[in-house]
Design a protein around this motif. Structure first.
Motif, PDB file in Angstrom:
ATOM      1  N   ARG A   1       0.834  -1.232  -0.040  1.00  0.00           N
ATOM      2  CA  ARG A   1      -0.015   0.064  -0.149  1.00  0.00           C
ATOM      3  C   ARG A   1       0.857   1.080  -0.174  1.00  0.00           C
ATOM      4  N   GLY A   2       2.157   1.207  -0.536  1.00  0.00           N
ATOM      5  CA  GLY A   2       2.963   2.306  -0.584  1.00  0.00           C
ATOM      6  C   GLY A   2       3.535   2.766   0.508  1.00  0.00           C
ATOM      7  N   LYS A   3       3.564   2.092   1.719  1.00  0.00           N
ATOM      8  CA  LYS A   3       3.972   2.318   2.974  1.00  0.00           C
ATOM      9  C   LYS A   3       5.323   2.359   2.911  1.00  0.00           C
ATOM     10  N   ALA A   4       6.073   3.550   3.523  1.00  0.00           N
ATOM     11  CA  ALA A   4       7.568   3.414   3.769  1.00  0.00           C
ATOM     12  C   ALA A   4       7.855   4.403   4.597  1.00  0.00           C
ATOM     13  N   PHE A   5       8.840   4.146   5.442  1.00  0.00           N
ATOM     14  CA  PHE A   5       9.304   4.690   6.683  1.00  0.00           C
ATOM     15  C   PHE A   5      10.858   4.576   6.913  1.00  0.00           C
ATOM     16  N   ARG A   6      11.361   5.789   7.276  1.00  0.00           N
ATOM     17  CA  ARG A   6      12.849   5.550   7.486  1.00  0.00           C
ATOM     18  C   ARG A   6      12.949   5.737   9.077  1.00  0.00           C
TER      19      ARG A   6
ATOM     20  N   LEU B   1       9.707   6.970  10.946  1.00  0.00           N
ATOM     21  CA  LEU B   1       9.025   8.379  10.431  1.00  0.00           C
ATOM     22  C   LEU B   1       8.442   7.870   8.986  1.00  0.00           C
ATOM     23  N   PRO B   2       7.070   8.514   8.957  1.00  0.00           N
ATOM     24  CA  PRO B   2       6.570   7.958   7.831  1.00  0.00           C
ATOM     25  C   PRO B   2       6.970   8.831   6.797  1.00  0.00           C
ATOM     26  N   ILE B   3       7.026   8.294   5.306  1.00  0.00           N
ATOM     27  CA  ILE B   3       7.483   8.939   4.137  1.00  0.00           C
ATOM     28  C   ILE B   3       6.332   9.147   3.414  1.00  0.00           C
TER      29      ILE B   3
ATOM     30  N   THR C   1      11.933   9.163  -6.063  1.00  0.00           N
ATOM     31  CA  THR C   1      13.303   9.434  -6.283  1.00  0.00           C
ATOM     32  C   THR C   1      13.438  10.491  -5.114  1.00  0.00           C
ATOM     33  N   SER C   2      14.271  10.136  -4.177  1.00  0.00           N
ATOM     34  CA  SER C   2      14.964  11.135  -3.207  1.00  0.00           C
ATOM     35  C   SER C   2      16.224  11.559  -3.131  1.00  0.00           C
ATOM     36  N   HIS C   3      16.540  12.969  -3.011  1.00  0.00           N
ATOM     37  CA  HIS C   3      17.748  13.339  -3.069  1.00  0.00           C
ATOM     38  C   HIS C   3      18.127  13.944  -1.777  1.00  0.00           C
ATOM     39  N   ASP C   4      17.363  13.736  -0.590  1.00  0.00           N
ATOM     40  CA  ASP C   4      17.661  14.156   0.829  1.00  0.00           C
ATOM     41  C   ASP C   4      17.615  13.115   1.756  1.00  0.00           C
TER      42      ASP C   4
ATOM     43  N   GLN D   1      11.782  13.162   1.469  1.00  0.00           N
ATOM     44  CA  GLN D   1      11.060  13.517   0.735  1.00  0.00           C
ATOM     45  C   GLN D   1      11.171  12.794  -0.573  1.00  0.00           C
ATOM     46  N   PHE D   2      10.181  12.145  -1.223  1.00  0.00           N
ATOM     47  CA  PHE D   2      10.359  11.518  -2.593  1.00  0.00           C
ATOM     48  C   PHE D   2       9.234  12.360  -3.650  1.00  0.00           C
TER      49      PHE D   2
END
Length: 287
Positions: free
Chosen positions: A193-198, A207-209, A239-242, A246-247
């Motif tokens: 379901r597109g869930k992503a966390f770092r 932390l949710p993305i 794509t994230s550059h930070d 953020q994507f």
């Protein structure tokens, strides 16, 4: 063969020095020397579907798959040798990672985990957790810290190169299909379901993305410049550059489910249910 003529399921792709190596159904292994534009078949034993490939350096790599198959190459993917298989168990291996040329892990369905200390000549069963949850992905790096992500929110961490494991708190009860170890050593996880966390602290907090939708994410890669790319169903590319905070999102013109992504020169090479797609990195970064 040109990438556009490949129409079979490919499940993973990894760089091996100047080449890319992709693996998939029926034991297929493909090599590209021109950033994914053209591919040739490698010599490989067996026809068990291969689910993951990992290279420790330009020459030494391993591939795993159904029937608990483990293959090894010492020539950058040109030829492969069968190191392990266990078809009677009916448990596919789903990912592989090596700390060095001798010590590595392969993980898979129903809690299957195998460890080698001799470069893959012999493999021993390991129990990483009491439950038989699918272990979908493994990622490690310097310092002995290894992460595993899996079914029903399963998250594990080892701080001593896999000798001991502990369960991490999970931010989501659904399955995670990938885990990346970021340049700062912390993990990024993604899945259903597109869930992503770092995590900023080794998996204690998550932390949710924002991933701009609920499309399941299947694969990802940390590029040499520190950028992060995630891919998934519906031709999703993030794509994230930070550092994963953020994507930006886009959908590839060739609508398919992507399983994995790797960078090669000026290209992002994506593999999935319809073979190979090549995306210019400059085009992606301009969006």
């Amino acid at each position: 063969m040109p990438a556009a003529t490949i129409h079979q399921l490919l499940l993973d792709v990894a760089p091996a020095g100047p080449r890319l190596v992709a693996v998939g159904e029926r034991g297929r292994i493909l090599l590209s020397f021109d950033e994914g534009k053209n591919w040739s078949s490698a010599s490989a034993p067996g026809q068990a579907t291969l689910t993951a490939v990992y290279f420790h350096d330009d020459r030494h790599g391993w591939a795993v798959g159904h029937d608990a198959v483990i293959l090894r190459t010492e020539d950058g993917g040109k030829t492969w040798a069968l190191m392990h298989q266990s078809p009677e168990e009916r448990k596919p291996l789903l990912d592989v990672w090596f700390e060095n040329l001798q010590h590595g892990f392969a993980v898979g369905a129903y809690g299957l985990a195998l460890e080698t200390h001799d470069g893959g000549q012999r493999w021993q069963r390991r129990t990483l957790l009491p439950e038989d949850m699918h272990l979908n992905a493994i990622a490690g790096g310097p310092g002995g810290r290894i992460y595993v992500a899996g079914e029903a929110g399963t998250l594990l961490r080892s701080d001593d190169a896999g000798r001991h494991w502990r369960k991490l708190p999970s931010p989501y009860p659904g399955s995670f299909f990938g885990v990346l170890r970021l340049p700062d050593g912390n993990p990024l996880i993604f899945g259903l379901r597109g869930k992503a966390f770092r995590s900023p602290d080794g998996g204690k907090r998550w932390l949710p993305i924002t991933t701009h939708g609920e499309t399941t994410l299947q694969g990802g890669s940390v590029l040499t410049n520190g950028s992060i790319v995630l891919v998934g169903n519906d031709a999703r590319v993030l794509t994230s550059h930070d550092g994963g905070r953020q994507f930006t999102a886009r959908q590839h013109d060739l609508r398919q489910a992507f399983a994995a992504v790797a960078a090669s020169g000026g290209a992002l090479v994506l593999v999935g249910e319809r073979g190979v797609a090549v995306l210019s990195r400059s085009e992606e970064e301009s969006r």
